[in-house]
Enzyme design. Structure first.
Site, mmCIF file in Angstrom:
data_model
loop_
_atom_site.group_PDB
_atom_site.id
_atom_site.type_symbol
_atom_site.label_atom_id
_atom_site.label_comp_id
_atom_site.label_asym_id
_atom_site.label_seq_id
_atom_site.Cartn_x
_atom_site.Cartn_y
_atom_site.Cartn_z
ATOM 1 N N ASP A 272 0.844 -1.127 -0.149
ATOM 2 C CA ASP A 272 0.102 0.109 -0.013
ATOM 3 C C ASP A 272 0.929 1.210 -0.031
ATOM 4 O OD1 ASP A 272 -2.429 1.708 0.539
ATOM 5 O OD2 ASP A 272 -3.290 -0.020 1.112
ATOM 6 N N HIS A 295 2.360 2.047 -3.143
ATOM 7 C CA HIS A 295 1.579 2.752 -3.816
ATOM 8 C C HIS A 295 2.006 4.494 -3.746
ATOM 9 C CE1 HIS A 295 -2.357 0.070 -3.274
ATOM 10 N NE2 HIS A 295 -1.307 -0.394 -3.734
#
Length: 466
Positions: A272, A295
Site C-alpha cells: 500500500d 502505492h
C-alpha cells in the site's frame, strides 16, 4: 732565675694563643651575622609551599554502564518464539520507565512473542526501547487472545523523549491476516474483491512527543506497519519496512494529526502507501527515502464524509520511487473542506511508476460517490527535477481538481518522464488546475491553465478552516 724565665715564656705563649682564638671567633661571628634590613630592602624569601594534593583522574566516575539497562530475560522472558513473554516486557518497561535514561533491552539471539500491549507513560526522560533480537505477535487471528484489541499490537502512549531503536526485527506474522476472506485481495491486473476488515496495526505511537525510531527492520505487518497519531517531534532514520507487493492495507508509515516530522534514509517496500499523510499534519521533511514496490507517497485521502482536512508544509526530496502504482499523490473526497498547501517535491527519481504525479479530488471507493460543490483546496504545490520512467497504462501527470474549488499555484520545473516500455504518452490530464511551467516539460503539459480563477480571488485560507 731560670724557672722565672720559663714561666714568663709560657705566659707570653698563652697571651698570643688567646688573642688568635678571639680574632677567629670574631671573624666567624661577623660572617654569620644577619644584616639589619632597611625599608628599601626586599623581603626575605617566603617559605616553600608544599605540593598540592594529587587529583583523581576521574573525579566524577560514571555509574556502571548497565545500571539502567533492564534486560527482559532478567524479568523472565524466554525468547524461544513460542513462550508468551508479555509479562516480562511489561515488568521491564515499568522498571525502565521509573528511572532516567532507562533501557528496555530485548537482546540479540532471542525471538520474543508478546500479545497486544500498551507501553504507557509518563516516564522519566531518555527512555529507550532497545530491540536487538526479534519481536513478534501471535501467529494470526486464531492465536490472538480474545481479550486483546484486534486493531493494534504495540502501542506507545503518552510518552515524551522515547527512542525505539536497535539492530533487531519486528516481525508482524501478517500472512494469516492477509488471507482473511474480508480482505481486499488484489489480482495481478489490479482488480480487488471484498472490503477491509479489522486487523492490527503493528506499531503505534499515540499522543507522544520527541520520538526517535532508528535502525530497525519492520516487516509483514497485518495492516499498517507504523502509525503516529497526535504526536509532535518525530525522527525516523535508517529503518527498513517490507511486506509483499500484494499484501492489503500494509501502509509503511502513516501520519495523522502529527507535526514536526523527519523521515530520512529509509527503505519501504509494501502493498500500500509507502508513506501516507492524513489530516492535521504539518512541517514534514522526507529525504533519502526509497519506496517500492508500493502505492507511493500519498497525502490523504482527505475530507471523507464532508469532514475538514488540513495538511501543510511538506517537503519530499532526494527520493526514489520504483515499481509503484502511484508516485506523488494527493487524494481528496468530494464534499470535504480545508486545504493542502505549501508542498515541495524535489529531486525525485521515478522507475516504472504508474501515475507519477497525480492530484485526484474525486477519490472514491465505490460507484456511489456524487460530485459536490465543496472540496479540500489544493494550492502552492511545487514539482521540481522529477525524472525517470512511467508505466504507459496511464499518463504520468494527472491533475483532476474540483469543479468549484480549483487547484492553484502549481509550479512545474525540470520534469522529464519517459515510458518504461512502449510509446510516449503525450496527453497529461488536467481539470481546473492552474499553475506555471518554468521549463520545458516532458511529456508536454499544455492543459495546465495560466493565472488563477476569478472565483479564487474572494477566498482566503480562513474560508477553508486551516
Amino acid at each position: 732565675m731560670r724557672i722565672l724565665s720559663g714561666i714568663l715564656v709560657i705566659y707570653l705563649i698563652s697571651i698570643i694563643l688567646l688573642s688568635h682564638l678571639t680574632y677567629v671567633a670574631q671573624g666567624r661571628a661577623h660572617y654569620h651575622k644577619r644584616p639589619r634590613r632597611g625599608l628599601s630592602d626586599p623581603p626575605p624569601p617566603s617559605a616553600p609551599v608544599a605540593d598540592p594534593p594529587s587529583v583523581p583522574s576521574d573525579p566524577y566516575p560514571t555509574p556502571e554502564s548497565n545500571s539502567c539497562v533492564f534486560d527482559v530475560t532478567s524479568f523472565g522472558a524466554v525468547g524461544d518464539g513460542s513462550c508468551d513473554d508479555t509479562a516480562a516486557f511489561r515488568d521491564a518497561w515499568k522498571a525502565a520507565c521509573a528511572v532516567e535514561s532507562g533501557v528496555v533491552l530485548a537482546p540479540e539471539g532471542g525471538v520474543f512473542k508478546i500479545t497486544s500491549t500498551i507501553f504507557s507513560g509518563p516516564c522519566k526522560p531518555g527512555l529507550v526501547f532497545q530491540l536487538d533480537g526479534v519481536l513478534m505477535p501471535p501467529d494470526g487471528p486464531e492465536e490472538w487472545p480474545e481479550k486483546d484489541s484486534k486493531s493494534q499490537w504495540l502501542v506507545f502512549y503518552r510518552l515524551d523523549s522515547i527512542t525505539f531503536a536497535g539492530k533487531g526485527t519486528v516481525e508482524g506474522n501478517g500472512q494469516k491476516w492477509w488471507d482473511l476472506p474480508c480482505k481486499p485481495h488484489r489480482g495481478p491486473d489490479g482488480s480487488s474483491s471484498s472490503g477491509p476488515c479489522v486487523s492490527p496495526t503493528m506499531i503505534r505511537f499515540f499522543m507522544s512527543n520527541n520520538i526517535e525510531v532508528k535502525g530497525l527492520r519492520i516487516q509483514n505487518s497485518p495492516q499498517f506497519h507504523m502509525k503516529f497519531d497526535g504526536c509532535q517531534g518525530v525522527l525516523i532514520n535508517e529503518i527498513q519496512i517490507s511486506s509483499p507487493k500484494l499484501s492489503p492495507n500494509t501502509d509503511g508509515i502513516h501520519l495523522g494529526n502529527t507535526r514536526s516530522v523527519g523521515i530520512y534514509n529509509t527503505v519501504v517496500s509494501n502493498g500500500d502507501d509507502c508513506i501516507s499523510i492524513g489530516t492535521g499534519c504539518s512541517d514534514i521533511a522526507i529525504e533519502g527515502v526509497t519506496c517500492g514496490p508500493s502505492h507511493g507517497i500519498s497525502i490523504g485521502s482527505l475530507g471523507v464524509h464532508n469532514s475538514q482536512a488540513c495538511v501543510s508544509n511538506l517537503t519530499v526530496r532526494n527520493t526514489i520511487i520504483r515499481d509503484s502504482d502511484n508516485g506523488l499523490r494527493i487524494k481528496t473526497w468530494q464534499g470535504g473542506t480545508g486545504s493542502v498547501s505549501n508542498l515541495r517535491f524535489e529531486n525525485i527519481q521515478m522507475e516504472n511508476v504508474l501515475n507519477c504525479i497525480i492530484v485526484d479530488q474525486y477519490y472514491c471507493l465505490s460507484k456511489d460517490c456524487r460530485n459536490e460543490t465543496s472540496a479540500v483546496r489544493v494550492y502552492d504545490v511545487e514539482y521540481r527535477n522529477i525524472k525517470g520512467t512511467y508505466d504507459v497504462r496511464s499518463p504520468p501527470i494527472h491533475f483532476a481538481c474540483s469543479d468549484t474549488v480549483a487547484c492553484t499555484n502549481i509550479t512545474m520545473s525540470e520534469i522529464e518522464l519517459l515510458p518504461e516500455e512502449g510509446e510516449l504518452l503525450d496527453d497529461p490530464f488536467c481539470w481546473n488546475a492552474y499553475g506555471t511551467q518554468e521549463t520545458l516539460i516532458i511529456p508536454p503539459i499544455d492543459c495546465l491553465l495560466d493565472g488563477s480563477p476569478v472565483v479564487e480571488e474572494s477566498n482566503d485560507s480562513a474560508n477553508y478552516g486551516c
